[in-house]
Design an enzyme around this catalytic site. Structure first.
Site, PDB file in Angstrom:
ATOM      1  N   GLU A   1      -1.491   5.444  -7.908  1.00  0.00           N
ATOM      2  CA  GLU A   1      -0.997   6.280  -6.827  1.00  0.00           C
ATOM      3  C   GLU A   1       0.194   7.111  -7.300  1.00  0.00           C
ATOM      4  O   GLU A   1       1.137   6.577  -7.870  1.00  0.00           O
ATOM      5  CB  GLU A   1      -0.544   5.349  -5.687  1.00  0.00           C
TER       6      GLU A   1
ATOM      7  N   LYS B   1      -2.810  -2.851   7.662  1.00  0.00           N
ATOM      8  CA  LYS B   1      -1.864  -1.794   8.028  1.00  0.00           C
ATOM      9  C   LYS B   1      -0.724  -2.320   8.893  1.00  0.00           C
ATOM     10  O   LYS B   1      -0.935  -3.177   9.748  1.00  0.00           O
ATOM     11  CB  LYS B   1      -2.594  -0.690   8.793  1.00  0.00           C
TER      12      LYS B   1
ATOM     13  N   LYS C   1       0.867  -1.179   0.000  1.00  0.00           N
ATOM     14  CA  LYS C   1       0.000   0.000   0.000  1.00  0.00           C
ATOM     15  C   LYS C   1       0.901   1.226   0.000  1.00  0.00           C
ATOM     16  O   LYS C   1       1.639   1.465   0.944  1.00  0.00           O
ATOM     17  CB  LYS C   1      -0.908   0.015   1.226  1.00  0.00           C
TER      18      LYS C   1
HETATM   19  S1  IVH Z   1      -6.336  -0.602  -4.640  1.00  0.00           S
HETATM   20  C1  IVH Z   1     -10.999   0.912  -3.974  1.00  0.00           C
HETATM   21  N1  IVH Z   1      -3.831  -0.721  -4.209  1.00  0.00           N
HETATM   22  O1  IVH Z   1      -5.205   3.463  -0.735  1.00  0.00           O
HETATM   23  C2  IVH Z   1      -9.626   1.407  -4.015  1.00  0.00           C
HETATM   24  N2  IVH Z   1      -4.974   1.173  -3.402  1.00  0.00           N
HETATM   25  O2  IVH Z   1      -7.299   3.576   1.307  1.00  0.00           O
HETATM   26  C3  IVH Z   1      -8.763   0.301  -4.553  1.00  0.00           C
HETATM   27  N3  IVH Z   1      -3.532   2.766  -2.242  1.00  0.00           N
HETATM   28  O3  IVH Z   1      -7.202   5.738  -2.313  1.00  0.00           O
HETATM   29  C4  IVH Z   1      -7.419   0.756  -4.459  1.00  0.00           C
HETATM   30  N4  IVH Z   1      -1.666   1.668  -2.498  1.00  0.00           N
HETATM   31  O4  IVH Z   1      -4.924   5.520  -3.281  1.00  0.00           O
HETATM   32  C5  IVH Z   1      -4.924  -0.001  -4.038  1.00  0.00           C
HETATM   33  N5  IVH Z   1      -1.582  -1.026  -3.921  1.00  0.00           N
HETATM   34  C6  IVH Z   1      -2.668  -0.272  -3.735  1.00  0.00           C
HETATM   35  C7  IVH Z   1      -2.655   0.949  -3.090  1.00  0.00           C
HETATM   36  C8  IVH Z   1      -3.831   1.660  -2.921  1.00  0.00           C
HETATM   37  C9  IVH Z   1      -2.214   2.755  -2.024  1.00  0.00           C
HETATM   38  C10 IVH Z   1      -4.429   3.854  -1.809  1.00  0.00           C
HETATM   39  C11 IVH Z   1      -5.380   4.296  -2.841  1.00  0.00           C
HETATM   40  C12 IVH Z   1      -6.697   4.487  -2.147  1.00  0.00           C
HETATM   41  C13 IVH Z   1      -6.338   4.265  -0.735  1.00  0.00           C
HETATM   42  C14 IVH Z   1      -7.466   3.581  -0.051  1.00  0.00           C
END
Ligand code: IVH
Length: 681
Positions: free
Chosen positions: A187, A329, A129
């Site tokens: 991102e 997390k 993430k």
């Molecule tokens: S998948 C429905 N993959 O986390 C959203 N999100 O808390 C599906 N984020 O706004 C997102 N790394 O910007 C996904 N490997 C990752 C991610 C990621 C960071 C962020 C994303 C989203 C937030 C959600």
């Protein structure tokens, strides 16, 4: 903002009234959302924020009637007043549910299985993430047409020119990519090395530094001038499509491969992979948590996503987040360093706060050299000693905290820190009340308190005097020009000319700031007094009931307690303040009409509601009418008693009366309580 004299607005009894607690949590979560998303300056670590959300969710689960209009059912905060153009996302950019423990990761799979009514084994895709910000890129016929931020999930900002300066964002797609409209999500982030470089550069130039790479990325991307964005080396990882079916893939792993083939960067560490089952995904989680420093960018968790795309549509999403993915997390990161000294700082209400000074250490890319130990009890509990090695945490990269002492590394012969029995500045015996954790210097004439109060007097939330910060306050006091804050109103340019290293420009600015303060609103004067438990909010309540400082100084206990939200402790503190002989000369000055003329509910020019006219009707559940009035006034709005065509907003509480009907017939905007609070926040 930390305000240690403010009334304890967090109910601290073990089982607070759930309605009050939920209302408090909603307000706090909204405030922190705005700080985090709109102002890029979070005040609390992510894990503390997560706990607030979790607590509110739990209350709402037990009391579903409280859930309506809660931030827990919103994707993110309302958009802030930026001047980039708005972009509406056709399909909302959702958030991710968080798993804060291994148990919660297991719960995630259980929920899915229950939802699908099946116990078939599931495979999961895992991906780090990234700690950056979500963007959507729109391609038409293989060419980048529009780039936007997530914003509140429905409305974001147009950042097309900025996005075009980012290397990893393809301007045109590779052959073989779909010709049809394509909405790619991912991102934008900043690598740790670039983050350090940027902060060093900013520090050298005397600019404020970014708290973490996420803030740096957000600040760099949401620039009106794309040239600025270009100078910051931002990067991009794609992780999805607004319409996953558009990829033709059957799995999330397949979708990621397609994105890569079309020309998008996708993360390729060993954590980005397909896992046959949840146990494998958990192993990836544990490994990445240990190894995360080896990645060139910040990660704050692992996204675990159902691999089979056909299940995505069956599982669907809540209004906030999809059911097929979870953000697991990591625990906040820590660093070890040595305590060089423990000093006691004296606050404006006399609170003695121990602060540890340490050998500077980098924690998530930021240099940390001091941390508060809060109070005597905390210091005792952690038993931090000078010479100790301590574990420091900067969870969410905001406030550095000493978590614990590394006892194995404690050198022999270290003595426990002796909390002083006397104020380290004026020597007066410190006082600690039975049920309080804080010991205080009771001497309001203590030089440290006087300085802290002078600084507070000029603070943005008090009289907001430009040009009067810590350095100038110390200078004025040291040279005897100011003995108590009210002396400021007698300063002349000639006085200031005598100060060492104080130029004409600074002098003119200070005099102007002081002149402006003479007629500020009454609540600001009240807040400026540094009365214990009386912060911004209580000051506004008091100003709404008392016409002048003189009237407030004569208030009785009963009068004070009759005001909603003012408890016995606050009332006593106000009475004590006005009865203390020490405050009398200060007060005389402040009530002297030739020096200052506090204005009653005078709209603050430039307040967010400046010039707006409000009418209140019905009963609000979270504040009294007086409080609503003063909070509107504090933001520059005016409250009138009847609705006319000049009214801008009608605030309708429970059992709204004829004013509500009037407003409707005149087509005036009507706000319910939630919307009103949003507006105030
Ligand atoms: S998948 C429905 N993959 O986390 C959203 N999100 O808390 C599906 N984020 O706004 C997102 N790394 O910007 C996904 N490997 C990752 C991610 C990621 C960071 C962020 C994303 C989203 C937030 C959600």
């Amino acid at each position: 903002m930390t305000d240690n004299t403010n009334a304890p607005e967090t109910p601290s009894d073990p089982e607070p009234d759930p309605i009050k607690r939920a209302s408090f949590l909603r307000g706090e979560i909204r405030r922190h959302n705005a700080l985090y998303f709109q102002q890029d300056r979070p005040e609390i670590p992510d894990d503390v924020y997560d706990r607030l959300v979790r607590e509110l969710e739990e209350i709402e689960a037990a009391h579903p009637e409280l859930a309506a209009g809660s931030p827990t059912s919103e994707v993110a905060p309302p958009p802030g007043g930026r001047s980039l153009n708005e972009v509406i996302h056709d399909s909302p950019m959702l958030s991710l549910d968080k798993a804060l423990s291994v148990q919660e990761i297991l719960d995630f799979e259980d929920r899915i299985k229950r939802f699908l009514g099946s116990s078939e084994p599931l495979s999961f895709y895992t991906m780090p993430k990234f700690d950056g910000l979500a963007v959507e890129l729109s391609y038409v016929d293989g060419t980048l047409k529009l780039a936007s931020t997530r914003g509140d999930g429905r409305r974001g900002e147009d950042i097309t020119p900025n996005a075009k300066t980012i290397d990893g964002i393809p301007k045109t797609l590779n052959p073989g990519a779909p010709k049809a409209d394509l909405f790619v999500r991912g991102e934008v982030y900043m690598e740790k090395e670039e983050f350090s470089r940027l902060n060093e550069e900013r520090e050298a130039a005397g600019q404020s530094i970014f708290a973490n790479p996420r803030n740096a990325a957000a600040g760099s991307l949401r620039q009106l001038d794309a040239n600025v964005t270009q100078k910051r080396k931002l990067r991009f990882f794609s992780y999805g499509l607004s319409e996953p079916a558009a990829s033709g893939a059957a799995t999330y792993g397949g979708l990621m491969k397609a994105l890569s083939k079309w020309g998008f960067p996708v993360e390729s560490s060993k954590a980005s992979r397909v896992n046959e089952n949840l146990a494998e995904a958990l192993a990836v989680f544990r490994e990445l948590e240990t190894d995360r420093d080896s990645l060139p960018f910040e990660v704050d968790g692992l996204v675990i996503t159902v691999e089979d795309l056909s299940l995505w549509s069956r599982l669907g999403a809540t209004s906030r987040a999809p059911r097929y993915a979870v953000a697991a997390k990591f625990k906040p990161r820590a660093a070890r360093t040595k305590v060089l000294a423990i000093e006691i700082q004296v606050g404006r209400t006399g609170a003695l706060t121990p602060v540890a000074f340490m050998e500077p250490v980098m924690v998530s890319g930021v240099r940390v050299a001091q941390a508060t130990l809060h109070n005597e009890d905390e210091l005792k509990r952690k038993d931090v000693r000078v010479g100790d090695f301590v574990i420091l945490q900067r969870a969410g990269d905001v406030i550095p905290e000493i978590v614990e002492v590394d006892l194995e590394k404690r050198p022999t012969g270290l003595l426990p820190f002796e909390f002083p029995k006397n104020c380290p500045v004026c020597g007066t015996a410190a006082v600690r009340k039975k049920d309080e954790a804080v010991s205080r210097c009771p001497n309001r004439s203590c030089p440290a308190q006087i300085e802290a109060r002078l600084i507070h007097f000029a603070h943005k939330n008090a009289l907001d005097i430009d040009g009067l910060g810590q350095k100038v306050a110390a200078l004025l006091l040291a040279n005897g020009l100011v003995k108590q804050p009210s002396d400021l109103f007698r300063l002349t340019p000639d006085d200031l000319a005598k100060l060492p290293r104080f130029g004409d420009k600074s002098a003119a600015k200070l005099i102007e700031g002081i002149d402006k303060a003479r007629t500020k609103s009454l609540w600001r004067f009240i807040n400026a007094l540094s009365i214990r438990h009386v912060g911004e909010r209580v000051s506004q309540i008091l100003a709404s009931r008392f016409d002048s400082l003189a009237a407030l100084s004569e208030a009785t206990k009963d009068q004070l307690q009759a005001l909603g939200d003012i408890g016995p402790e606050v009332a006593k503190s106000v009475l004590d303040f006005f009865q203390s002989p020490l405050t009398h000369s200060f007060l005389r000055d402040l009530m002297d009409e030739s020096l200052v003329r506090p204005t009653k509910d005078e709209p603050d020019a430039g307040g967010a509601l400046s010039g707006k006219r409000f009418v209140l009707t019905g009963t609000l559940s979270t504040m009294t009418r007086a409080e609503a009035k003063s909070r509107i006034a504090a933001k520059g709005g005016r409250v009138l008693s009847s609705v006319s065509k000049d009214t801008d907003y009608v605030i309708a509480g429970e059992a709204a009366g004829s004013k509500f009907a009037n407003a409707k017939s005149l087509n005036i905007a009507i706000l319910d309580e939630e919307a009103f609070i949003k507006m105030l926040d």
